[in-house]
Scaffold this active site. Sequence first.
Site, PDB file in Angstrom:
ATOM      1  N   HIS A  61      21.649  55.028  -8.266  1.00 30.30           N
ATOM      2  CA  HIS A  61      22.220  56.186  -7.590  1.00 30.30           C
ATOM      3  C   HIS A  61      21.162  57.283  -7.481  1.00 30.30           C
ATOM      4  CE1 HIS A  61      26.654  55.049  -8.714  1.00 30.30           C
ATOM      5  NE2 HIS A  61      26.047  54.116  -8.016  1.00 30.30           N
ATOM      6  N   GLU A  63      21.021  60.304  -8.512  1.00 31.74           N
ATOM      7  CA  GLU A  63      20.715  61.030  -9.740  1.00 31.74           C
ATOM      8  C   GLU A  63      19.741  60.248 -10.622  1.00 31.74           C
ATOM      9  OE1 GLU A  63      23.641  60.257  -8.441  1.00 31.74           O
ATOM     10  OE2 GLU A  63      25.252  61.603  -9.053  1.00 31.74           O
ATOM     11  N   CYS A 100      29.115  59.995 -10.522  1.00 34.39           N
ATOM     12  CA  CYS A 100      30.032  58.974 -11.025  1.00 34.39           C
ATOM     13  C   CYS A 100      30.017  59.004 -12.550  1.00 34.39           C
ATOM     14  CB  CYS A 100      29.629  57.591 -10.506  1.00 34.39           C
ATOM     15  SG  CYS A 100      28.233  56.872 -11.390  1.00 34.39           S
ATOM     16  N   CYS A 103      26.550  58.295 -14.000  1.00 35.10           N
ATOM     17  CA  CYS A 103      25.577  59.374 -13.820  1.00 35.10           C
ATOM     18  C   CYS A 103      25.955  60.605 -14.642  1.00 35.10           C
ATOM     19  CB  CYS A 103      25.447  59.741 -12.342  1.00 35.10           C
ATOM     20  SG  CYS A 103      24.673  58.444 -11.375  1.00 35.10           S
TER      21      CYS A 103
END
Lengths: 191, 417
Positions: A61, A63, A100, A103
């Site tokens: 992701h 991040e 999410c 993360c």
Amino acid sequence: MSSLGEEYPDDTLTFMLLAIEQAKVAMDCLEVPVGCVIVEDGKVIASGRNRTTETRNATRHAEMEAIDTLLEQWREKRLSQSEVAKIFSKCKLYVTCEPCIMCAAALSFIGIKEVFYGCGNDKFGGCGSILSLHSSSSEPLISGGAPRGEGFKCNGGIMASEAVSLFRSFYEQGNPNAPKPHRPLAQQATQ
Amino acid sequence: MDTWQILHIPDNPPIAPDQQPTVDAIASLIDPKFANTLVRRLNQISPLENLRHVKRVKKKFVEGVYLTGKTQLSVILCLASENGNQLESMQNDVQELMNSYKLSPFITKVCKYAALSKEEWEEQCKLWPTSYHPPTYNIDGITGFSEEDSQSVFRFMKYAIQLAKSSDNLVVNAAVIVDPSVKQVITTACDQTCSSYSPTNKITLETSCCEKLEAFISHSDSDGVLNHQTVHSNSFPDKSKQLCTGVSCLYPWQWADQQSDMSSCYWHPLRHAAIVAIESSAARDRYLFPSLGKIQDKSFEMDNMQSSSAGSPAKRQKTNSTNVHSDDNLTNGEGSSSLSARPYLCTGFDMYLVWEPCIMCAMALVHQRIRRIFFAFPNPDAGALGSVHRLQGETSLNHHYAVFRVLVPQQILSREG
């Protein structure tokens, strides 16, 4: 969690625009359009965007990409753990979609100071939607326990409609790179 | 404890089936001859978006006088709004439908979430009928393991424990991803949050490790899932002075407190074993099936695979010398799998972890579509599969795995790794 309409520093929208730029880069690469920037003392020190399709690693992701970029830079500078922890504790993350659960946990582990996000994430959100990993644990620790992070401040709904419209156009265009028909749907889930 | 055992960790902590959360819906009795028309229309104008398990129509047999009886049908018109005046907040087209068929609405309770067990489902239907699709019962093992499958689970867990002991002489978490259909190891990894360890920290940390053990004992008693027998296998034997403080998922915040000079070592606060294993399995996938994704630079792929195993050079050796599975599986597996269908991410694969993963790793395993997770030791302060969180029970997620705890005989743990 702060809500829409609250006063944010002037530069909030500026940084969120940069995160959206990253999301657009992801979209151009046929990735789920999520992007982010990490800011220290009013300066962008890293950016990231979703790379799950390219890497076939659904944990890549935006991040995680940005965090890894920083850790790589700091490794080259031979910073110690405590120096790295100190910098993270001054950093703010601007991301187009609520982090999410994975993360949000990662952001808590590294000890980020504050998170600004665009749209909520009602399937996977770890900053209030499904779990609240940003708020420091109020549960008493069992017999001394492991040290826990302090949590981080979280502000949602910043330029949310821009973030949503990116998702919308991504799913309308579909993912021509997908090997299986169900893939766009499955990918939808990853952020 | 001296035998192996596999325990299923269910999606929900035991709660009474009659305590399930409900929401209010507006329903009405209808004339059975309009049922089809009304249901079709209502599904268009007022779909039950987040209540797919709730049936639109409730059938009830009403006994009449003189031994006659008739079937009474009621239908859900829409969800009730949370505040105040129900009828005024209804959509116009639902209102119109109601008026033209002269319906008289009433409020009913329906269960908010799909039933996860037959008991829950039976209880739900007392309020309003729902459908029941056990989401995980098609995952092998929940209803028990065959002798052969059990032996295979024990072998892979034993392998994971060996990996955890062999990495840099420090007890870390280890992860083994397995394709259970061919009993083949896909990839292995150990924690890389801190690849070497300062001896000066050992004494104080050892104390906290003992506290941890006690904490676990009291925790497991109240947990109800684990019994007192399991206490013996909670940690590695301490006679070798091995410490579980190196296990990233147990102490995910601890990396920042390292006092020693680690500048020459590799460290990364988020490279927990499960995360590294996922990365390595993705690299393997790109290497074995390069044509199916974007065309990529092959040398880059190789580098990635190399670096993911560089943290513990002993690991490779271990893989080759272990008795976990026959050499045939190891050597043939890689070659022949390129002919078989490429799995989507880790669909169908099992993950063996020595310790229950933290919430970051548990969610990463959801993202990567792992099918089953087996762990040996619980993680009372940070575990996400039953200890602190119970991610397998989060119904909003788009993927669900089955979770098992493997109880390990003491002798396996005492054996010098």
